[in-house]
Design an enzyme around this catalytic site. Structure first.
Site, PDB file in Angstrom:
ATOM      1  N   HIS A 177       0.818  -1.207   0.000  1.00  0.00           N
ATOM      2  CA  HIS A 177       0.000   0.000   0.000  1.00  0.00           C
ATOM      3  C   HIS A 177       0.861   1.269   0.000  1.00  0.00           C
ATOM      4  O   HIS A 177       0.337   2.383   0.031  1.00  0.00           O
ATOM      5  CB  HIS A 177      -0.920  -0.034   1.238  1.00  0.00           C
ATOM      6  CG  HIS A 177      -2.101   0.856   1.157  1.00  0.00           C
ATOM      7  ND1 HIS A 177      -2.402   1.774   2.122  1.00  0.00           N
ATOM      8  CD2 HIS A 177      -3.079   0.971   0.217  1.00  0.00           C
ATOM      9  CE1 HIS A 177      -3.511   2.419   1.812  1.00  0.00           C
ATOM     10  NE2 HIS A 177      -3.942   1.960   0.659  1.00  0.00           N
ATOM     11  N   LYS A 179       3.274   4.493  -0.866  1.00  0.00           N
ATOM     12  CA  LYS A 179       3.327   5.502  -1.928  1.00  0.00           C
ATOM     13  C   LYS A 179       4.615   6.308  -1.737  1.00  0.00           C
ATOM     14  O   LYS A 179       4.797   6.965  -0.701  1.00  0.00           O
ATOM     15  CB  LYS A 179       2.137   6.464  -1.875  1.00  0.00           C
ATOM     16  CG  LYS A 179       0.796   5.829  -2.242  1.00  0.00           C
ATOM     17  CD  LYS A 179       0.016   5.404  -1.051  1.00  0.00           C
ATOM     18  CE  LYS A 179      -1.361   4.886  -1.463  1.00  0.00           C
ATOM     19  NZ  LYS A 179      -2.067   4.226  -0.369  1.00  0.00           N
ATOM     20  N   ASP A 184      16.780  11.649  -7.555  1.00  0.00           N
ATOM     21  CA  ASP A 184      18.195  11.929  -7.287  1.00  0.00           C
ATOM     22  C   ASP A 184      18.554  11.728  -5.818  1.00  0.00           C
ATOM     23  O   ASP A 184      19.505  12.350  -5.319  1.00  0.00           O
ATOM     24  CB  ASP A 184      18.559  13.354  -7.733  1.00  0.00           C
ATOM     25  CG  ASP A 184      18.621  13.490  -9.255  1.00  0.00           C
ATOM     26  OD1 ASP A 184      18.606  12.441  -9.941  1.00  0.00           O
ATOM     27  OD2 ASP A 184      18.659  14.626  -9.750  1.00  0.00           O
ATOM     28  N   HIS A 418      -9.323  10.917   1.720  1.00  0.00           N
ATOM     29  CA  HIS A 418      -8.329   9.869   1.533  1.00  0.00           C
ATOM     30  C   HIS A 418      -7.047  10.118   2.323  1.00  0.00           C
ATOM     31  O   HIS A 418      -6.178   9.245   2.388  1.00  0.00           O
ATOM     32  CB  HIS A 418      -7.995   9.696   0.052  1.00  0.00           C
ATOM     33  CG  HIS A 418      -7.296   8.415  -0.262  1.00  0.00           C
ATOM     34  ND1 HIS A 418      -5.926   8.331  -0.430  1.00  0.00           N
ATOM     35  CD2 HIS A 418      -7.768   7.145  -0.419  1.00  0.00           C
ATOM     36  CE1 HIS A 418      -5.583   7.073  -0.690  1.00  0.00           C
ATOM     37  NE2 HIS A 418      -6.688   6.338  -0.682  1.00  0.00           N
ATOM     38  N   LYS A 420      -4.356  10.365   5.297  1.00  0.00           N
ATOM     39  CA  LYS A 420      -4.110   9.525   6.471  1.00  0.00           C
ATOM     40  C   LYS A 420      -3.108  10.263   7.358  1.00  0.00           C
ATOM     41  O   LYS A 420      -1.895  10.263   7.113  1.00  0.00           O
ATOM     42  CB  LYS A 420      -3.526   8.164   6.074  1.00  0.00           C
ATOM     43  CG  LYS A 420      -4.406   7.363   5.083  1.00  0.00           C
ATOM     44  CD  LYS A 420      -3.887   7.471   3.692  1.00  0.00           C
ATOM     45  CE  LYS A 420      -4.401   6.455   2.710  1.00  0.00           C
ATOM     46  NZ  LYS A 420      -5.732   6.001   2.773  1.00  0.00           N
ATOM     47  N   ASP A 425      -0.873  16.138  20.225  1.00  0.00           N
ATOM     48  CA  ASP A 425      -0.508  17.246  21.106  1.00  0.00           C
ATOM     49  C   ASP A 425      -0.068  18.495  20.349  1.00  0.00           C
ATOM     50  O   ASP A 425       0.684  19.333  20.880  1.00  0.00           O
ATOM     51  CB  ASP A 425       0.608  16.816  22.078  1.00  0.00           C
ATOM     52  CG  ASP A 425       0.150  15.742  23.057  1.00  0.00           C
ATOM     53  OD1 ASP A 425      -1.065  15.638  23.276  1.00  0.00           O
ATOM     54  OD2 ASP A 425       1.013  15.010  23.571  1.00  0.00           O
TER      55      ASP A 425
END
Length: 523
Positions: A177, A179, A184, A418, A420, A425
């Site tokens: 999952h 991404k 470079d 979408h 996440k 704090d």
């Protein structure tokens, strides 16, 4: 169609396996390992020089910029690819065959043609959509394509492949999952976005509210190391072992035909929602706006998908380490997750934090916004208990969120969450690919960052505010205990709904039946 629905359909069709037989992959053959270029190799590239231009003297820090709006996030990827001189490493769960997916692949191809080494790693579930293009790219000079955990069945529509692969369930149900996009070994983009139109405000029906980080400094080397770990793992297969690759001339014709009609970039305003010029503009001028902070890279190990013991899969996972941050909260935890299924373990953690006086806020999708109604059904089991534990629960509304211009121009489409993210704090932020659900905890591999920065956390809260006009607040009616959805307009006036937004009794019954046979960790 999302993985949960696909899995269930394949499961229900599993009785046909005795008729069609099961597929299997050829034996694994280890490939020569490769790695990201060393710091010394890229130190004098333009991107490396810009990335470190304003780096503080304090060693070990990383630089960050939030990429909140879709066109800004997509153009940043294309811009980095255009400026690459040594390497591009790209790792995605979904790389769709649409405008953004094809433009992204074209950018990688053009970089490889300039002599840049390109390594593209895609998860095997959705890879069949573009396997002909991946095979064509794999024969280009400087370009290599690999699949993570490919499906054993190698032909036919995706539901058919899933059904024929059920004999090896680990190849069906456990996914990469992650991404990640690294150029470079100097600048990286990571977060929640896959590469598909709906992540960049190009869908005509529904677009995602999502967020990425542009990263420089210490964390980039750690992110590159995670890519190398996956690229060289036993869970990965090169394209040539999965599908016949064409001759180079035929491959070039195939790619030219696919990429020819594409625009060069997406329109974006001169300044983004945080008041910053585009990444392209800043790179053209030789600088980047960055927030410098301590950070830790969290990455599941590739062999997590081989773990049949749930506790072994959970131990030291991205989920486990993120929940440890929640456990250590003193004042407030703000969780943003499109798929939120806390389970009994998560509910106990939340109840403990509430007893300690920690304010807890959860923002997830409303039923009319989610693209995973099965997950919503799993989450809805816990809503009442969360509210009774003192958790503030908000649901992003499909039509409500389009009013909030901070999150993008939805045009005629509706909105879906979408992103996440967890803010702890007001000074520590998790951002990555991990959802707060069992699938991320036990089945999928995930990637994320913990960033120690009050400034970055404040920027995120400036973008996504649960008290804004884009979300319903959930409450329990004091008289009868019924669930209420409270909608606020821009002026703060409230409208109370007693019926769940987007409720379809037939679909609700369908999902209830599915949830009787589908284990919660698969949601």
């Amino acid at each position: 169609m999302q993985i949960r629905a696909l899995l269930l359909r394949a499961w229900l069709l599993g009785v046909l396996l005795v008729l069609v037989g099961c597929a299997s992959l050829p034996p694994f053959e280890a490939q020569p390992p490769t790695s990201a270029p060393a710091v010394a190799e890229v130190a004098q590239t333009p991107l490396a020089r810009i990335a470190r231009a304003d780096r503080p003297e304090t060693p070990g820090l990383s630089g960050f910029r939030l990429l909140a709006q879709g066109p800004t996030a997509f153009n940043a990827r294309l811009t980095l690819a255009e400026r690459a001189q040594k390497s591009i490493d790209a790792q995605y769960y979904i790389l769709q065959r649409d405008v953004t997916g094809l433009a992204f692949l074209r950018g990688l191809r053009e970089a490889a043609a300039r002599g840049v080494r390109v390594r593209l790693l895609v998860d095997g579930l959705y890879a069949p959509i573009s396997e002909d293009l991946y095979a064509a790219l794999a024969v280009q000079p400087n370009f290599e394509v690999r699949q993570f955990n490919p499906l054993p069945a190698r032909s036919g529509p995706l539901p058919w492949r899933l059904m024929r692969s059920l004999g090896e369930l680990r190849h069906v149900n456990r996914r990469m999952h992650n991404k990640l996009f690294v150029v470079d070994n100097s600048l990286a983009i990571t977060g929640g976005r896959n590469v598909a139109d709906e992540y960049f405000m190009l869908s005509g029906t529904a677009n995602f509210v999502d967020i990425d980080l542009l990263v420089s400094g210490q964390a980039v080397g750690e992110l590159s190391q995670t890519f190398d770990d996956y690229w060289n793992s036993a869970e990965v297969r090169p394209m040539a072992s999965l599908q016949p690759v064409p001759e180079r001339e035929e491959a070039a014709r195939r790619l030219d035909a696919a990429f020819a009609p594409l625009a060069r970039d997406l329109y974006e305003p001169g300044l983004d929602v945080l008041g910053l010029p585009s990444v392209k503009t800043q790179l053209d001028q030789g600088w980047l706006t960055q927030v410098w902070a301590d950070a830790r890279v969290l990455a599941d190990f590739p062999a997590k998908i081989r773990q049949d013991d749930p506790e072994a899969a959970f131990a030291d996972s991205v989920t486990q380490r993120t929940l440890a941050q929640v456990q250590g909260a003193r004042d407030e935890v703000f969780i943003v997750s499109p798929y939120f299924v806390p389970g009994e373990r998560g509910l106990a953690l939340v109840e403990d934090a509430s007893r300690r006086g920690v304010r807890l806020v959860v923002l997830t999708n409303a039923l009319n916004a989610t693209d995973e109604t099965l997950v919503y059904g799993g989450y809805s089991r816990y809503r009442e208990r969360l509210l009774k534990a003192g958790v503030k629960v908000y649901e992003l509304g499909a039509e409500l969120v389009v009013r909030d211009r901070r999150l993008g121009n939805f045009k005629s489409s509706t909105g879906r969450l979408h992103a996440k993210v967890a803010v702890i704090d007001g000074r520590r932020m998790f951002i990555g690919s991990m959802n707060f659900d069992g699938r991320s905890a036990w089945l999928n591999t995930e990637l994320g960052l913990i960033v120690e920065s009050t400034e970055l956390a404040a920027q995120f809260r400036q973008l996504i505010d649960e008290r804004g006009p884009g979300a319903y607040e959930l409450r329990l009616d004091e008289a009868d205990g019924a669930m209420l959805w409270v909608e606020r307009d821009i002026d703060g006036a409230e409208t109370v709904r007693r019926q769940e937004p987007g409720l379809n009794p037939l679909y609700r019954f369908r999902d209830w039946l599915m949830l009787q046979v589908l284990p919660e960790e698969m949601l």
